[in-house]
Write an enzyme that holds these catalytic residues in place. Structure first.
Site, PDB file in Angstrom:
ATOM      1  N   ILE A 123       0.829  -1.204   0.000  1.00  0.00           N
ATOM      2  CA  ILE A 123       0.000   0.000   0.000  1.00  0.00           C
ATOM      3  C   ILE A 123       0.861   1.251   0.000  1.00  0.00           C
ATOM      4  O   ILE A 123       0.499   2.262  -0.622  1.00  0.00           O
ATOM      5  CB  ILE A 123      -0.997  -0.003   1.189  1.00  0.00           C
ATOM      6  CG1 ILE A 123      -1.946   1.204   1.096  1.00  0.00           C
ATOM      7  CG2 ILE A 123      -0.269  -0.025   2.514  1.00  0.00           C
ATOM      8  CD1 ILE A 123      -2.736   1.286  -0.194  1.00  0.00           C
ATOM      9  N   GLY A 338      -5.639  -6.914   0.611  1.00  0.00           N
ATOM     10  CA  GLY A 338      -6.181  -5.933   1.546  1.00  0.00           C
ATOM     11  C   GLY A 338      -5.300  -4.696   1.584  1.00  0.00           C
ATOM     12  O   GLY A 338      -4.697  -4.319   0.573  1.00  0.00           O
ATOM     13  N   GLU A 339      -5.230  -4.048   2.733  1.00  0.00           N
ATOM     14  CA  GLU A 339      -4.419  -2.854   2.962  1.00  0.00           C
ATOM     15  C   GLU A 339      -4.928  -1.613   2.224  1.00  0.00           C
ATOM     16  O   GLU A 339      -4.362  -0.543   2.360  1.00  0.00           O
ATOM     17  CB  GLU A 339      -2.946  -3.074   2.553  1.00  0.00           C
ATOM     18  CG  GLU A 339      -2.254  -4.215   3.244  1.00  0.00           C
ATOM     19  CD  GLU A 339      -0.819  -4.407   2.761  1.00  0.00           C
ATOM     20  OE1 GLU A 339      -0.316  -3.585   1.956  1.00  0.00           O
ATOM     21  OE2 GLU A 339      -0.182  -5.381   3.187  1.00  0.00           O
ATOM     22  N   GLY A 340      -5.949  -1.743   1.390  1.00  0.00           N
ATOM     23  CA  GLY A 340      -6.370  -0.636   0.532  1.00  0.00           C
ATOM     24  C   GLY A 340      -5.671  -0.640  -0.809  1.00  0.00           C
ATOM     25  O   GLY A 340      -5.799   0.323  -1.580  1.00  0.00           O
TER      26      GLY A 340
END
Length: 372
Positions: A123, A338-340
């Protein structure tokens, strides 16, 4: 999705939408922000005319056209613009990890937070390359980080409880997490906010929320998460099914959030509601972030008008979660980190959607003959 009309006694302190977005801390009330639909027939026609008058066949820019129109409706303008985008990454630990539902130890949560702070995670790379401000939030990590200028400390507790045995959090902890999420958005500049998360065990949380909020069978909600074997996935499914049976009387969205959720998920719910109330563009990432949106949309269905769904995660269940929201993701890259990360990767498409509306010539300005 129908707007929630009443809350159970556990959440009697939460108020229905009103003109005020503030919390009454004296009596522990949280105001659920009022969110207006973006639908506007006159503006919609003006945006269509603007888009169709660009030097191209109608519809030839595909999803960019509908995306530009959506952002125009959010901003109430035929000349939408994006400014100072941010991604909030919320981290927390989960008591459900005691049930051996992850391929990784719980300590990975705090270790990955350290990786975020050292700017070494995916990210960090994707946010940096796209000029997106990244904010890391400790929502409830089971670790003491000490005073860290790069880390936003909103720790509610040292991780949630094990929802296979008891509710993941108290109603007061859930209220506090929602309020923290709202306050973080209030402090943001710009008009675009994305959401990311980190928390070993949170695909189990998301699968449980998905089942409770959509009615989709648990087996269709559960996936490999951090890389579980087929046997591990079956065990994860069985843990959720037993927990659902234990908490069979929990039916209202906020009670479901408190019972099965995590502090990072609850914080995202508050942040999403506040962002939509402020007419920001919400950049929705993968499986866990979308599970938070399921809760927010039960509370305020109009929030979906403000959501851009970045991608379809490769995590099993996300496709059906998106279907439940009637959502069309921009990308399908087989991501499940995930993580954006999906939101950061999709952001250039938002830029393209608004830039063509600003910068592309019209038939008249370019002296190009239009469709006969």
């Amino acid at each position: 999705m129908q707007m929630l009309k009443a809350y159970t006694s556990r959440f009697s302190g939460l108020q229905q939408p009103s003109d005020s977005n503030t919390a009454n801390t004296a009596d522990r009330k949280i105001m659920i922000p009022a969110i207006s639909s973006t639908q506007n027939a006159t503006l919609s026609q003006a945006l269509d005319a603007c888009i169709n008058n660009k030097t191209k066949p109608p519809g030839s820019l595909g999803r960019l056209e509908s995306l530009g129109k959506q952002i125009g409706l959010i901003q109430q303008s035929t000349q939408p613009a994006l400014s100072q985008p941010s991604i909030l990454v919320f981290a927390a630990d989960h008591g459900i990890c005691a049930e051996n539902i992850s391929a990784y130890p719980q300590s990975v949560t705090w270790q990955m937070v350290e990786n975020f702070l050292a700017e070494g995670a995916a990210i960090n790379v994707f946010a940096r390359q796209n000029g997106i401000a990244l904010h890391i939030v400790d929502a409830g990590v089971k670790h003491e980080f000490g005073e860290r200028t790069q880390l936003i400390n909103r720790k509610v507790a040292m991780g949630s409880h094990n929802f296979a045995q008891e509710a993941a959090m108290s109603s007061e902890q859930c209220r506090l997490a929602i309020q923290h999420g709202k306050s973080l958005v209030v402090a943001l500049p710009g008009n675009v906010v994305g959401f990311g998360e980190m928390g070993i065990g949170n695909t189990t949380v998301a699968a449980a929320l998905m089942h409770k909020l959509t009615g989709i069978p648990v087996a269709e909600c559960v996936g490999a998460g951090t890389g579980l074997s087929a046997e591990g996935v079956l065990h994860k499914q069985q843990v959720i099914e037993k927990a659902v049976s234990l908490h069979a009387d929990v039916t209202q969205p906020l009670d479901i959030l408190a019972t099965f959720g995590g502090f990072e998920v609850a914080m995202m719910v508050g942040a999403m509601l506040e962002a939509a109330a402020r007419r920001m563009v919400l950049l929705i990432d993968g499986f866990i972030v979308t599970s938070a949106l399921l809760v927010a949309a039960k509370l305020q269905p109009a929030i979906l008008d403000y959501c851009v769904f970045a991608h379809r995660s490769d995590e099993s269940g996300h496709a059906k979660m998106l279907d439940a929201l009637d959502a069309r993701p921009l990308l399908q890259l087989d991501l499940r980190l995930g993580e954006g990360t999906g939101g950061a990767l999709a952001y250039p498409l938002l830029q393209a959607a608004v830039n063509f509306m600003w910068q592309m010539a019209t038939f008249e300005s370019a002296n190009v003959a239009g469709k006969s």
